[in-house]
Design a protein around this motif. Structure first.
Motif, PDB file in Angstrom:
ATOM      1  N   SER A  84      -0.430  -0.312  -9.970  1.00 50.69           N
ATOM      2  CA  SER A  84      -1.817   0.027  -9.640  1.00 50.69           C
ATOM      3  C   SER A  84      -2.739  -0.193 -10.827  1.00 50.69           C
ATOM      4  O   SER A  84      -3.852  -0.724 -10.681  1.00 50.69           O
ATOM      5  N   SER A  95       0.829  -1.202   0.000  1.00 50.22           N
ATOM      6  CA  SER A  95       0.000   0.000   0.000  1.00 50.22           C
ATOM      7  C   SER A  95       0.866   1.255   0.000  1.00 50.22           C
ATOM      8  O   SER A  95       0.352   2.359  -0.174  1.00 50.22           O
ATOM      9  N   ARG A  96       2.177   1.075   0.220  1.00 46.85           N
ATOM     10  CA  ARG A  96       3.108   2.201   0.197  1.00 46.85           C
ATOM     11  C   ARG A  96       4.128   1.983  -0.927  1.00 46.85           C
ATOM     12  O   ARG A  96       4.623   0.880  -1.111  1.00 46.85           O
ATOM     13  N   TYR A 148       5.059   1.739  -8.715  1.00 50.38           N
ATOM     14  CA  TYR A 148       3.794   1.686  -7.971  1.00 50.38           C
ATOM     15  C   TYR A 148       2.627   2.106  -8.864  1.00 50.38           C
ATOM     16  O   TYR A 148       1.551   1.492  -8.834  1.00 50.38           O
ATOM     17  N   ALA A 206      -4.657  -6.548   5.430  1.00 48.66           N
ATOM     18  CA  ALA A 206      -4.677  -5.889   4.127  1.00 48.66           C
ATOM     19  C   ALA A 206      -6.089  -5.418   3.782  1.00 48.66           C
ATOM     20  O   ALA A 206      -7.082  -5.884   4.355  1.00 48.66           O
ATOM     21  N   ARG A 207      -6.154  -4.492   2.832  1.00 53.43           N
ATOM     22  CA  ARG A 207      -7.440  -4.001   2.323  1.00 53.43           C
ATOM     23  C   ARG A 207      -7.606  -4.482   0.887  1.00 53.43           C
ATOM     24  O   ARG A 207      -6.703  -4.327   0.064  1.00 53.43           O
ATOM     25  N   GLU A 208      -8.777  -5.050   0.602  1.00 50.72           N
ATOM     26  CA  GLU A 208      -9.019  -5.554  -0.748  1.00 50.72           C
ATOM     27  C   GLU A 208      -9.339  -4.407  -1.696  1.00 50.72           C
ATOM     28  O   GLU A 208     -10.113  -3.491  -1.379  1.00 50.72           O
ATOM     29  N   ILE A 209      -8.735  -4.456  -2.873  1.00 51.65           N
ATOM     30  CA  ILE A 209      -8.985  -3.462  -3.918  1.00 51.65           C
ATOM     31  C   ILE A 209     -10.309  -3.793  -4.600  1.00 51.65           C
ATOM     32  O   ILE A 209     -10.568  -4.947  -4.952  1.00 51.65           O
ATOM     33  N   ASP A 213     -12.451   1.489  -6.554  1.00 50.32           N
ATOM     34  CA  ASP A 213     -11.171   2.183  -6.392  1.00 50.32           C
ATOM     35  C   ASP A 213     -10.670   2.737  -7.716  1.00 50.32           C
ATOM     36  O   ASP A 213     -10.108   3.827  -7.781  1.00 50.32           O
ATOM     37  N   ARG A 225      -4.020  -4.807  -0.744  1.00 50.65           N
ATOM     38  CA  ARG A 225      -2.887  -3.946  -0.399  1.00 50.65           C
ATOM     39  C   ARG A 225      -2.555  -4.126   1.077  1.00 50.65           C
ATOM     40  O   ARG A 225      -3.412  -3.961   1.934  1.00 50.65           O
ATOM     41  N   TYR A 226      -1.296  -4.485   1.341  1.00 47.10           N
ATOM     42  CA  TYR A 226      -0.845  -4.725   2.711  1.00 47.10           C
ATOM     43  C   TYR A 226      -0.764  -3.407   3.466  1.00 47.10           C
ATOM     44  O   TYR A 226      -0.158  -2.443   2.998  1.00 47.10           O
ATOM     45  N   GLY A 227      -1.354  -3.350   4.655  1.00 41.86           N
ATOM     46  CA  GLY A 227      -1.533  -2.095   5.355  1.00 41.86           C
ATOM     47  C   GLY A 227      -0.413  -1.607   6.245  1.00 41.86           C
ATOM     48  O   GLY A 227      -0.023  -0.435   6.182  1.00 41.86           O
TER      49      GLY A 227
END
Length: 479
Positions: A375, A363-364, A371, A450-453, A457, A390-392
Motif C-alpha cells: 500500500s 483490494s483484499r 499488503y 477495479a477502483r483506481e487509487i 487515499d 485495486r481489484y474489487g
C-alpha cells in the motif's frame, strides 16, 4: 568447564563478536546492494547476539549448491539429448530477429538462458476451473510421461482429485514426476506423499536445506508452476493446487488468477527448467521428450527461468527491461507490489515518456504485512504518475505483463524482492499481436472491475496505519 564462571561468559561473548566480525566481512563481500551490505555489516558488528542467526537464514542471495547441481544436470542433459532432435531448442528462432517488438527488449536474448523460439501455440486459461479442467484433461490423455511442479499442493478437494488421477495414470504405466516446494507445501501430510510413492508416482520435495552447508537456507523457495504432458502440451502460470484457487476460501473468493496452455518447441525449455529442479531434489534426470516436427506458424515464445542460482538478478532485470521497452502502454498485474529502486525508477521514467502505465493489485490482503508494504509503495507510485488500481471482486493472484500491442508475459513472478532475488520463478514471454489482444481484453475486464487509487487515499490514511506501512516497508526485502 565451569559454565557459571565469568571467564566462560567472557569467552562466549568474545566468540560471538568474532563470528559477528566474520559474518560482517562476508556480508561486505557477498550482499549485492550497498544498502544491504551496510545494514548487515553494522548490525553484525554491534549487535551480533540478535543478528547472527537471522543473517544465516536471510543473508545469502546466491544458492551456490544449486549452481553446482545445475552444472551437473546440464552435462547429463546434453548426453541425454544426443539422440534427439533438439535443434529448435538450441538455435534462436530467425523470426525473433525480425520482430520489432522483441528487438525493443534489447537485453532479453542475453538475459534469459533459453532462446526465443517460433511456431508455438498459446492459449489463456482464466481462473481455476478452466486451468484445472485443461490440466486434468491433458493428464488423462497422457501415454508416456507427465512432469508436475507446484509451489503449493494441498490435501484438499482438488489435491485429492489430482492424487487419484496420478495414481490411475501410474497404474496404466505412465511415468509421473511430481515436485513440490518443501516450504510452500509444509502442510502436505506425509500420508499423501507416501500413497503416491506406493502407487508408482515419483514425488520429491524441493528442499533448499539439503546438505550441511545449506541447513540454514530456508529463505529460498521454488515458486514455479509447471506441467508438461508427453512433451506435447504444457501449462504454467499463477495457480497452485488448492481449493482456494477455485474460490474455496470465502475470505478471498472469487480468486482471480491466470495460467497459459502452450505447445511447440518452447516445451523443451519448460522440460529443461523442470529437469534442473528435479536433479537438485533427486540427483537424476526425468525423461526428456521432443517431437520431430512442429506447425509452420505460431507464437514467438521465450521461457525466462530465474532464481538465486543465476549469475545476475534475472527476474528484476526482466521487469526493468520490459518497462524500458514500453513506448505506448505498460499494464502489470501482481498480488504483491514491492518494487526495488531500479523497477521504481523505470516506472517513473515510463510515465515521463508518456507511457500508459497501469498496475493492478488486490483490494483484499492474504498476507497483512505484505499488503501494508504494498500500500505504501502504491501511494508513492501514484504520486509519481503511475495509475494504480485495486481489484474489487476477490483476491488477485495473477502475474501478467502487457507491453504495447504485441508483447506479454505470464507466469509465477511477483513484483517484489522475493521474486526478484530469492525465489525460483518462471515466466513465458510471448510476442504475437493476436495473443496480446486476448491478454489486453482480459486485463481490460479486470481493470473495469477495479477502483483506481487516488492521492486522496494516502491523505485519508490514519497515522497509525501509515506507521504500520513504513514498518512493513523496512522488512520488505525479506517479505
Amino acid at each position: 568447564m565451569d559454565y557459571h564462571s565469568p571467564y566462560f561468559f567472557g569467552y562466549l561473548i568474545g566468540l560471538i563478536h568474532l563470528l559477528g566480525v566474520i559474518a560482517a566481512l562476508h556480508a561486505v563481500f557477498t550482499v549485492r546492494t550497498a544498502q544491504g551490505a551496510i545494514a548487515w555489516a553494522m548490525s553484525l558488528l554491534f549487535i551480533p547476539y540478535f543478528t547472527l542467526i537471522p543473517y544465516l537464514v536471510f543473508g545469502s542471495r546466491t544458492f551456490d549448491a544449486y549452481i553446482q547441481a545445475r552444472r551437473q544436470a546440464n552435462r547429463e542433459m546434453h548426453v541425454a539429448m544426443a539422440d534427439l532432435n533438439w535443434r529448435p531448442w538450441v538455435e534462436e528462432a530467425l523470426t525473433a530477429r525480425n520482430s520489432e517488438s522483441y528487438a525493443a527488449l534489447r537485453a532479453m536474448p542475453k538475459l534469459g538462458r533459453m532462446p526465443c523460439l517460433a511456431n508455438n501455440q498459446v492459449s489463456l486459461l482464466i481462473d481455476g476451473q478452466a486451468t484445472f479442467d485443461a490440466i486434468f484433461k491433458a493428464i488423462e490423455a497422457a501415454h508416456d510421461t507427465v512432469l508436475i511442479q507446484f509451489f503449493i499442493i494441498h490435501d484438499d478437494g482438488i489435491g485429492r482429485e489430482l492424487k487419484a488421477l496420478l495414481l490411475r495414470k501410474a497404474a496404466e504405466g505412465v511415468k509421473i514426476y511430481v515436485l513440490f516446494d518443501s516450504v510452500g507445501s509444509h502442510a502436505l501430510p506425509s500420508a499423501y506423499i507416501q500413497s503416491l510413492r506406493e502407487g508408482g508416482v515419483n514425488i520429491r520435495a524441493f528442499a533448499t536445506r539439503r546438505g550441511w552447508f545449506n541447513r540454514f537456507q530456508v529463505n529460498f523457495r521454488n515458486h514455479r508452476k509447471i506441467v508438461v504432458v508427453d512433451g506435447m502440451l504444457g501449462f504454467m502460470g499463477g495457480h497452485n493446487v488448492g481449493d482456494e484457487y477455485l474460490g474455496g476460501n470465502p475470505r478471498l473468493s472469487p480468486w482471480r488468477d491466470t495460467h497459459v496452455q502452450v505447445s511447440g518447441p518452447v516445451l523443451a525449455c519448460l522440460q529443461e527448467s523442470f529437469a534442473e529442479d528435479w536433479y537438485w531434489a533427486a540427483r537424476q534426470l526425468p525423461p526428456l521428450i521432443l517431437p520431430d516436427t512442429y506447425p509452420d506458424n505460431g507464437v514467438l515464445c521465450q521461457v525466462l527461468a530465474s532464481g538465486p542460482a543465476d549469475p545476475q538478478e534475472t527476474c528484476s532485470l526482466f521487469f526493468v527491461d520490459a518497462i524500458h521497452a514500453a513506448r505506448e502502454r505498460l499494464w502489470i498485474t501482481s498480488p504483491y507490489f514491492i518494487p526495488d529502486e531500479a523497477v521504481s525508477a523505470a516506472l517513473r521514467l515510463a510515465v515521463l515518456r508518456g507511457v500508459d502505465v497501469r498496475i493492478l493489485i488486490p483490494s483484499r490482503p492474504d498476507h497483512r504485512i505484505v499488503y501494508a508494504a504494498s500500500s505504501l509503495f502504491a501511494f508513492e507510485a501514484v504520486q509519481a504518475g503511475v495509475r494504480m488500481f485495486r481489484y474489487g471482486p476477490g483476491f488477485l493472484h495473477q502475474k501478467v505483463v502487457l507491453v504495447d500491442n504485441e508483447v506479454s508475459a505470464i507466469g509465477s513472478a511477483n513484483l517484489d524482492n522475493r521474486s526478484f532475488r530469492l525465489n525460483f520463478e518462471i515466466m513465458l514471454l510471448t510476442v504475437d499481436l493476436a495473443f496480446a489482444a486476448q491478454v489486453e481484453a482480459m486485463l481490460q475486464h479486470d481493470f473495469d472491475q477495479a477502483r483506481e487509487i487516488t492521492p486522496e487515499d494516502s491523505q485519508q490514511t490514519r497515522r497509525l496505519q501509515q506507521l504500520g506501512m513504513r514498518i512493513a516497508r523496512l522488512i520488505s526485502p525479506i517479505l
